[in-house]
Design a protein around this motif. Sequence first.
Motif, PDB file in Angstrom:
ATOM      1  N   ALA A   1       0.866  -1.182   0.000  1.00  0.00           N
ATOM      2  CA  ALA A   1       0.000   0.000   0.000  1.00  0.00           C
ATOM      3  C   ALA A   1       0.908   1.239   0.000  1.00  0.00           C
ATOM      4  CB  ALA A   1      -0.866  -0.027   1.249  1.00  0.00           C
ATOM      5  N   PRO A   2       0.377   2.429  -0.433  1.00  0.00           N
ATOM      6  CA  PRO A   2       1.218   3.621  -0.450  1.00  0.00           C
ATOM      7  C   PRO A   2       1.799   3.885   0.941  1.00  0.00           C
ATOM      8  CG  PRO A   2      -0.891   4.030  -1.523  1.00  0.00           C
ATOM      9  CD  PRO A   2      -0.973   2.676  -0.917  1.00  0.00           C
ATOM     10  N   GLY A   3       3.105   4.122   0.979  1.00  0.00           N
ATOM     11  CA  GLY A   3       3.763   4.414   2.253  1.00  0.00           C
ATOM     12  C   GLY A   3       4.091   3.183   3.084  1.00  0.00           C
ATOM     13  N   GLU A   4       3.798   2.002   2.578  1.00  0.00           N
ATOM     14  CA  GLU A   4       4.054   0.771   3.335  1.00  0.00           C
ATOM     15  C   GLU A   4       5.036  -0.129   2.603  1.00  0.00           C
ATOM     16  OE1 GLU A   4       1.211  -1.995   5.124  1.00  0.00           O
ATOM     17  OE2 GLU A   4      -0.265  -0.408   4.849  1.00  0.00           O
ATOM     18  N   ALA A   5       5.782  -0.925   3.391  1.00  0.00           N
ATOM     19  CA  ALA A   5       6.705  -1.893   2.771  1.00  0.00           C
ATOM     20  C   ALA A   5       5.896  -3.092   2.283  1.00  0.00           C
ATOM     21  CB  ALA A   5       7.735  -2.348   3.798  1.00  0.00           C
ATOM     22  N   VAL A   6       6.371  -3.712   1.228  1.00  0.00           N
ATOM     23  CA  VAL A   6       5.688  -4.893   0.703  1.00  0.00           C
ATOM     24  C   VAL A   6       5.715  -6.004   1.757  1.00  0.00           C
ATOM     25  CG1 VAL A   6       7.779  -5.833  -0.397  1.00  0.00           C
ATOM     26  CG2 VAL A   6       5.554  -6.376  -1.341  1.00  0.00           C
ATOM     27  N   ARG A   7       4.626  -6.766   1.865  1.00  0.00           N
ATOM     28  CA  ARG A   7       4.568  -7.856   2.850  1.00  0.00           C
ATOM     29  C   ARG A   7       5.054  -9.150   2.223  1.00  0.00           C
ATOM     30  NH1 ARG A   7      -1.254  -6.770   5.466  1.00  0.00           N
ATOM     31  NH2 ARG A   7      -0.816  -4.636   6.079  1.00  0.00           N
ATOM     32  N   LEU A   8       5.971  -9.799   2.891  1.00  0.00           N
ATOM     33  CA  LEU A   8       6.481 -11.074   2.390  1.00  0.00           C
ATOM     34  C   LEU A   8       5.668 -12.218   2.977  1.00  0.00           C
ATOM     35  CD1 LEU A   8      10.351 -10.529   2.626  1.00  0.00           C
ATOM     36  CD2 LEU A   8       8.743  -9.765   0.890  1.00  0.00           C
ATOM     37  N   GLY A   9       5.533 -13.300   2.230  1.00  0.00           N
ATOM     38  CA  GLY A   9       4.798 -14.457   2.738  1.00  0.00           C
ATOM     39  C   GLY A   9       4.489 -15.416   1.613  1.00  0.00           C
ATOM     40  N   GLY A  10       4.365 -16.690   1.941  1.00  0.00           N
ATOM     41  CA  GLY A  10       3.988 -17.683   0.939  1.00  0.00           C
ATOM     42  C   GLY A  10       5.128 -18.598   0.534  1.00  0.00           C
ATOM     43  N   ALA A  11       6.360 -18.246   0.929  1.00  0.00           N
ATOM     44  CA  ALA A  11       7.519 -19.046   0.507  1.00  0.00           C
ATOM     45  C   ALA A  11       7.390 -20.485   1.000  1.00  0.00           C
ATOM     46  CB  ALA A  11       8.803 -18.416   1.038  1.00  0.00           C
ATOM     47  N   GLY A  12       6.927 -20.654   2.225  1.00  0.00           N
ATOM     48  CA  GLY A  12       6.816 -21.987   2.821  1.00  0.00           C
ATOM     49  C   GLY A  12       5.803 -22.853   2.092  1.00  0.00           C
ATOM     50  N   HIS A  13       4.614 -22.302   1.827  1.00  0.00           N
ATOM     51  CA  HIS A  13       3.555 -23.062   1.138  1.00  0.00           C
ATOM     52  C   HIS A  13       4.013 -23.506  -0.238  1.00  0.00           C
ATOM     53  CE1 HIS A  13       0.300 -22.873   3.952  1.00  0.00           C
ATOM     54  NE2 HIS A  13       0.526 -21.574   4.154  1.00  0.00           N
ATOM     55  N   LYS A  14       4.657 -22.580  -0.935  1.00  0.00           N
ATOM     56  CA  LYS A  14       5.100 -22.868  -2.305  1.00  0.00           C
ATOM     57  C   LYS A  14       6.098 -24.033  -2.288  1.00  0.00           C
ATOM     58  CE  LYS A  14       7.434 -20.483  -6.000  1.00  0.00           C
ATOM     59  NZ  LYS A  14       8.809 -20.072  -5.958  1.00  0.00           N
TER      60      LYS A  14
END
Length: 364
Positions: free
Chosen positions: A255-268
Motif C-alpha cells: 500500500a502507499p507508504g508501506e513496505a511490501v509484505r512477504l509471505g507464501g515461501a513456505g507453502h510454495k
Amino acid sequence: MDAEIRRIAINTGGGDAPGLNAVIRATVLAARRRGWEVVGIRKGYHGLLQGDGVIPLRRADVRGIAHQGGTILGTTNRGNPFEWPMRESDGSTTLYDRSGEVMERFRNLGLDALVAIGGDGSMKIASRFAELGMPVVGVPKTIDNDLEGTVTTFGFHTAVSIASDAVGRLHSTAEAHDRVFVIEVMGRYAGWIALHAGIAGGADAILIPEIPYSIESVCEKVRQREMRGRHFSVVVIAEGARESEGEISTLGAAAPGEAVRLGGAGHKLAQEIGQRTGKETRTVVLGHLQRAGGPVAYDRVIAQRFGAAAVKVIARREFSVMVALDPPDILTVPLSEVSGRMKCVPLDSDTVESVREMGICLGD
Ligand code: F6P
C-alpha cells in the motif's frame, strides 16, 4: 556539559520487537539520574502530529517493564513523516511531507534530543531528521538482525529462541507421521533468523535469501534421509528466500507508504516437495509469534545497555549516530552509514561454513 540537556524524548518506530520496553526503561532511568526530563512520543512520530501524543516518562512509568513485550509507547510502520499517507475524498491515498510540522513541534516542546528506537526504516527517517537539525541518537531494533553497523540488534535473540523451539518441537510430530515439515520464519531479505533457528532447532535444510535455492536439492536431501531410514524431514525457510530462477513470495502489492509484505515461501516449497517426493508435506508459518511476548535475557541486557549508552551519547552531545554493539563495547556509528543499507548473512562466515560441514542442505 550535562546542564545543557534538560528534556529528551523517546519514540519507537516500525514493527515491534521484544526489548523495546527494556530500552525505554534504561533510557529513562539513566536520563532521570542526570536530572533530565523525559517524554515519550506515541506511535513513532504520530504523537508529534496530534494533540495528546506526548506523555511524561518518570521512573514510576517504567517500573517493571523490562521483561514486557510490545512497547508502552505504541509503534507503527505507516508513520514516515516525509511520506505521510493521507486518504483523499475519492478514496485514493496521497503521500505528504509533514517533516516541517514534526520539527516545529519538537522545538516547541523544548526537546534537546530524541532517542529513536527502530529498524532500518526508522534509522532512515532519523537520519533525515538529523539532516534537518534534529539532535537524534538511534537505537538498533529488529528481530531481523539486518541493520548495518551493529553486531546484533535487540529482539533478534528472542525471535531465534522462539523459532528454534518451534523447529525443535516439530521433529517429534514429523517423525511420528513420517512427514516433511516446512517452517517459514521471518527476517525480510536477510536469513539471520532462519540460519540461527535452523541450526539451533536441528533442521535438515535451511533456505535463506542470500542463497537462492534449487527445489531439487531440497528434495534430494529428503530422499537421502528416506534411504537412511529417516522417514521425516524438517526444512526451515526464510520468508525472503527464493528459488534460483524465481521471485520472492509476497502477499500482494504494498500500500502507499508501506513496505511490501512477504509471505507464501513456505507453502510454495511444501507443495513442490510433496509433489516431487511423494511425501506428505505440511507448512507451519511462525509469523508474528516470533516477535510476540517478552525478550529473552540476552535481549533484556543488550536493550538496556543500548538505552544507557544512548543517554551517555546525548550527554556528550554526539548526535546523528546510532548506538551499536561491537563486543565487548557499545560504540556509535553515523546514521548516514546505517541508513539504506542492509546487513545480510555473509556467505563466507563460520556459521554458514559450519552448516555445510554438518551436511545440512542450504538449497544450492
Ligand atoms: O521487520 C520485522 C518483521 O517482523 C519482518 O520480519 C516481517 O517481514 C515484517 O516485520 C512483518 O511486518 P508486519 O508486522 O507489518 O506484517
